[in-house]
Motif scaffolding. Structure first.
Motif, PDB file in Angstrom:
ATOM      1  N   ARG A   1       0.832  -1.211   0.000  1.00  0.00           N
ATOM      2  CA  ARG A   1       0.000   0.000   0.000  1.00  0.00           C
ATOM      3  C   ARG A   1       0.867   1.262   0.000  1.00  0.00           C
ATOM      4  O   ARG A   1       0.512   2.274  -0.626  1.00  0.00           O
ATOM      5  N   TYR A   2       2.002   1.212   0.698  1.00  0.00           N
ATOM      6  CA  TYR A   2       2.898   2.374   0.734  1.00  0.00           C
ATOM      7  C   TYR A   2       3.424   2.688  -0.667  1.00  0.00           C
ATOM      8  O   TYR A   2       3.400   3.851  -1.110  1.00  0.00           O
ATOM      9  N   VAL A   3       3.884   1.665  -1.373  1.00  0.00           N
ATOM     10  CA  VAL A   3       4.424   1.890  -2.722  1.00  0.00           C
ATOM     11  C   VAL A   3       3.308   2.340  -3.666  1.00  0.00           C
ATOM     12  O   VAL A   3       3.500   3.262  -4.467  1.00  0.00           O
ATOM     13  N   ALA A   4       2.121   1.729  -3.545  1.00  0.00           N
ATOM     14  CA  ALA A   4       1.017   2.055  -4.450  1.00  0.00           C
ATOM     15  C   ALA A   4       0.551   3.492  -4.279  1.00  0.00           C
ATOM     16  O   ALA A   4       0.152   4.139  -5.256  1.00  0.00           O
ATOM     17  N   ILE A   5       0.599   4.023  -3.063  1.00  0.00           N
ATOM     18  CA  ILE A   5       0.065   5.362  -2.795  1.00  0.00           C
ATOM     19  C   ILE A   5       1.156   6.423  -2.827  1.00  0.00           C
ATOM     20  O   ILE A   5       0.948   7.519  -3.360  1.00  0.00           O
ATOM     21  N   CYS A   6       2.318   6.118  -2.275  1.00  0.00           N
ATOM     22  CA  CYS A   6       3.378   7.129  -2.173  1.00  0.00           C
ATOM     23  C   CYS A   6       4.303   7.141  -3.382  1.00  0.00           C
ATOM     24  O   CYS A   6       4.999   8.134  -3.617  1.00  0.00           O
ATOM     25  N   ASN A   7       4.347   6.054  -4.134  1.00  0.00           N
ATOM     26  CA  ASN A   7       5.216   6.009  -5.312  1.00  0.00           C
ATOM     27  C   ASN A   7       4.526   5.221  -6.434  1.00  0.00           C
ATOM     28  O   ASN A   7       5.050   4.213  -6.922  1.00  0.00           O
ATOM     29  N   PRO A   8       3.340   5.686  -6.852  1.00  0.00           N
ATOM     30  CA  PRO A   8       2.526   4.884  -7.785  1.00  0.00           C
ATOM     31  C   PRO A   8       3.167   4.676  -9.153  1.00  0.00           C
ATOM     32  O   PRO A   8       2.924   3.648  -9.793  1.00  0.00           O
TER      33      PRO A   8
ATOM     34  N   VAL B   1       5.085   3.115  10.594  1.00  0.00           N
ATOM     35  CA  VAL B   1       5.854   4.058   9.767  1.00  0.00           C
ATOM     36  C   VAL B   1       5.264   4.130   8.360  1.00  0.00           C
ATOM     37  O   VAL B   1       5.098   5.223   7.792  1.00  0.00           O
ATOM     38  N   SER B   2       4.934   2.962   7.802  1.00  0.00           N
ATOM     39  CA  SER B   2       4.352   2.936   6.450  1.00  0.00           C
ATOM     40  C   SER B   2       3.051   3.725   6.395  1.00  0.00           C
ATOM     41  O   SER B   2       2.843   4.544   5.485  1.00  0.00           O
ATOM     42  N   TYR B   3       2.183   3.502   7.378  1.00  0.00           N
ATOM     43  CA  TYR B   3       0.892   4.179   7.348  1.00  0.00           C
ATOM     44  C   TYR B   3       0.992   5.652   7.734  1.00  0.00           C
ATOM     45  O   TYR B   3       0.135   6.454   7.345  1.00  0.00           O
ATOM     46  N   THR B   4       2.023   6.017   8.457  1.00  0.00           N
ATOM     47  CA  THR B   4       2.261   7.452   8.692  1.00  0.00           C
ATOM     48  C   THR B   4       2.558   8.152   7.371  1.00  0.00           C
ATOM     49  O   THR B   4       2.014   9.231   7.082  1.00  0.00           O
ATOM     50  N   GLN B   5       3.414   7.525   6.559  1.00  0.00           N
ATOM     51  CA  GLN B   5       3.723   8.099   5.254  1.00  0.00           C
ATOM     52  C   GLN B   5       2.501   8.065   4.332  1.00  0.00           C
ATOM     53  O   GLN B   5       2.266   9.011   3.567  1.00  0.00           O
ATOM     54  N   ILE B   6       1.734   6.994   4.416  1.00  0.00           N
ATOM     55  CA  ILE B   6       0.524   6.890   3.592  1.00  0.00           C
ATOM     56  C   ILE B   6      -0.470   7.987   3.954  1.00  0.00           C
ATOM     57  O   ILE B   6      -1.046   8.652   3.073  1.00  0.00           O
ATOM     58  N   LEU B   7      -0.682   8.209   5.244  1.00  0.00           N
ATOM     59  CA  LEU B   7      -1.629   9.246   5.672  1.00  0.00           C
ATOM     60  C   LEU B   7      -1.152  10.634   5.279  1.00  0.00           C
ATOM     61  O   LEU B   7      -1.958  11.499   4.904  1.00  0.00           O
ATOM     62  N   ARG B   8       0.159  10.850   5.361  1.00  0.00           N
ATOM     63  CA  ARG B   8       0.693  12.146   4.918  1.00  0.00           C
ATOM     64  C   ARG B   8       0.411  12.351   3.441  1.00  0.00           C
ATOM     65  O   ARG B   8       0.023  13.454   3.015  1.00  0.00           O
ATOM     66  N   ALA B   9       0.579  11.293   2.646  1.00  0.00           N
ATOM     67  CA  ALA B   9       0.300  11.407   1.211  1.00  0.00           C
ATOM     68  C   ALA B   9      -1.184  11.631   0.955  1.00  0.00           C
ATOM     69  O   ALA B   9      -1.563  12.415   0.073  1.00  0.00           O
ATOM     70  N   ILE B  10      -2.026  10.974   1.722  1.00  0.00           N
ATOM     71  CA  ILE B  10      -3.472  11.129   1.545  1.00  0.00           C
ATOM     72  C   ILE B  10      -3.909  12.550   1.870  1.00  0.00           C
ATOM     73  O   ILE B  10      -4.677  13.179   1.112  1.00  0.00           O
ATOM     74  N   PHE B  11      -3.441  13.084   3.002  1.00  0.00           N
ATOM     75  CA  PHE B  11      -3.864  14.422   3.409  1.00  0.00           C
ATOM     76  C   PHE B  11      -3.271  15.528   2.547  1.00  0.00           C
ATOM     77  O   PHE B  11      -3.725  16.670   2.611  1.00  0.00           O
TER      78      PHE B  11
END
Length: 332
Positions: A142-149, A236-246
């Motif tokens: 999920r981290y790669v898909a959202i933060c580095n698609p 850590v992964s979901y912290t980065q994911i949430l930052r990307a989402i917001f």
């Protein structure tokens, strides 16, 4: 007259007196007795009904996920491969304990061979660690898909996914291997009665008449340093994911992306929070009624395997659509 040493008998204990001549009189019992749920023996049949129901749902649900992903070419991607790994892990996890538990509830079949007990212990804890590793791998996906698609297809190729799966499997197998090895070496001269329906690590080790702190400390090491590390990396992964989402410009875009992660987040919470509570309660919750803890521990082993396919089947549109096609015979 020499005092009678403490010996293990099936369902029977002789008085124990520790003397210099009998401290090593008994090493490994040939048989353990699984007590089921102490204090609730009269209700075993009624308890078996929800247990059996959850087990059937877990088996059907996870096999359905495997069948849908296998038969639908559009689902042959990293996220769905990890989901299949999770389904296989859940199937082995539930099957390692539930059939024996049900045989106790239905047929009063309480005996289990010493080696079979250690084997069950190994598979149970091994696949718990594998499930933790797979949840970490899914968080990475999920981290790669959202933060580095843009690099998703290049980074998570099929060989990479296979290597991640192999690493998760080997880690689970190797990190748990010392647990049954240590358990086998202890002398068991207190009792051969395990006060629960399966061979859990601490439940077995507590029967040893030796200083078993090595086993206890290693169990805590696995809990905090292995599974705990997984939790930290997932956080850590979901912290980065949430930052990307917001950081997305519109509310609709944020909700859409968050929806793709919500099912995985719920699965993570269902797995880790009750598991941590159960492990700590087993070691430190001496004032907790035994039947409550044993029921909770058994339900914990059933809830994630039962809920995981339901959650993903409902939340992931592609799986939901394919399932509806199968149920209504409209699929091609």
């Amino acid at each position: 007259m020499q005092e009678t040493p403490f010996c293990l008998r099936v369902g029977n204990l002789l008085p124990y007196s520790m003397t210099d001549s009998n401290t090593t009189a008994f090493k490994n019992p040939s048989t353990f007795i699984l007590q089921g749920i102490p204090g609730l023996e009269a209700a075993h049949i009624w308890i078996s009904i929800p247990f059996c129901t959850m087990y059937i749902i877990a088996i059907l649900g996870n096999f359905t996920i495997l069948f849908i992903v296998k038969t639908e070419p559009s689902l042959h991607g990293p996220m769905y491969y990890f989901l299949c790994m999770l389904a296989v892990t859940d199937l082995v996890l539930t099957t390692s304990t539930l059939p024996k538990s049900l045989s106790i509830f239905w047929f009063n079949s309480r005996e289990i061979n010493f080696s079979a007990c250690l084997t069950q212990m190994y598979f149970l804890h091994c696949f718990l660690e594998m499930e933790s590793g797979i949840l970490l791998a899914m968080a990475l996906d999920r981290y790669v898909a959202i933060c580095n698609p843009l690099r998703y297809s290049a980074l998570l190729t099929n060989p990479v996914v296979a290597k991640i799966g192999l690493a998760v499997m080997l880690r689970g197998c190797m990190v748990i291997l010392p647990i049954p090895i240590l358990a086998r070496q202890w002398p068991y001269c207190r009792s051969n009665i395990i006060p629960q329906p399966y061979c859990g690590h601490i439940a077995v080790v507590n029967l040893a008449c030796a200083d078993t702190r090595t086993s206890s400390y290693y169990g805590l090491f696995v809990l905090f340093c292995v599974r705990g590390l997984d939790v930290i990396l997932i956080a850590v992964s979901y912290t980065q994911i949430l930052r990307a989402i917001f950081s997305l410009p519109t509310k609709d875009a944020r909700l859409k992306i968050f929806g793709t992660c919500s099912s995985h987040l719920f699965v993570i919470l269902v797995f880790y929070i009750p598991g941590l509570f159960s492990s700590l309660m087993y070691r430190f919750g001496h004032n907790v009624p035994a039947h409550f803890h044993i029921l909770f521990a058994n339900v914990y082993l059933l809830i994630p395997p039962m809920l995981n396919p339901i959650i993903y089947g409902v939340r992931i549109k592609e799986i939901r659509s394919r399932l509806l096609q199968l149920l209504t015979h409209e699929g091609t």
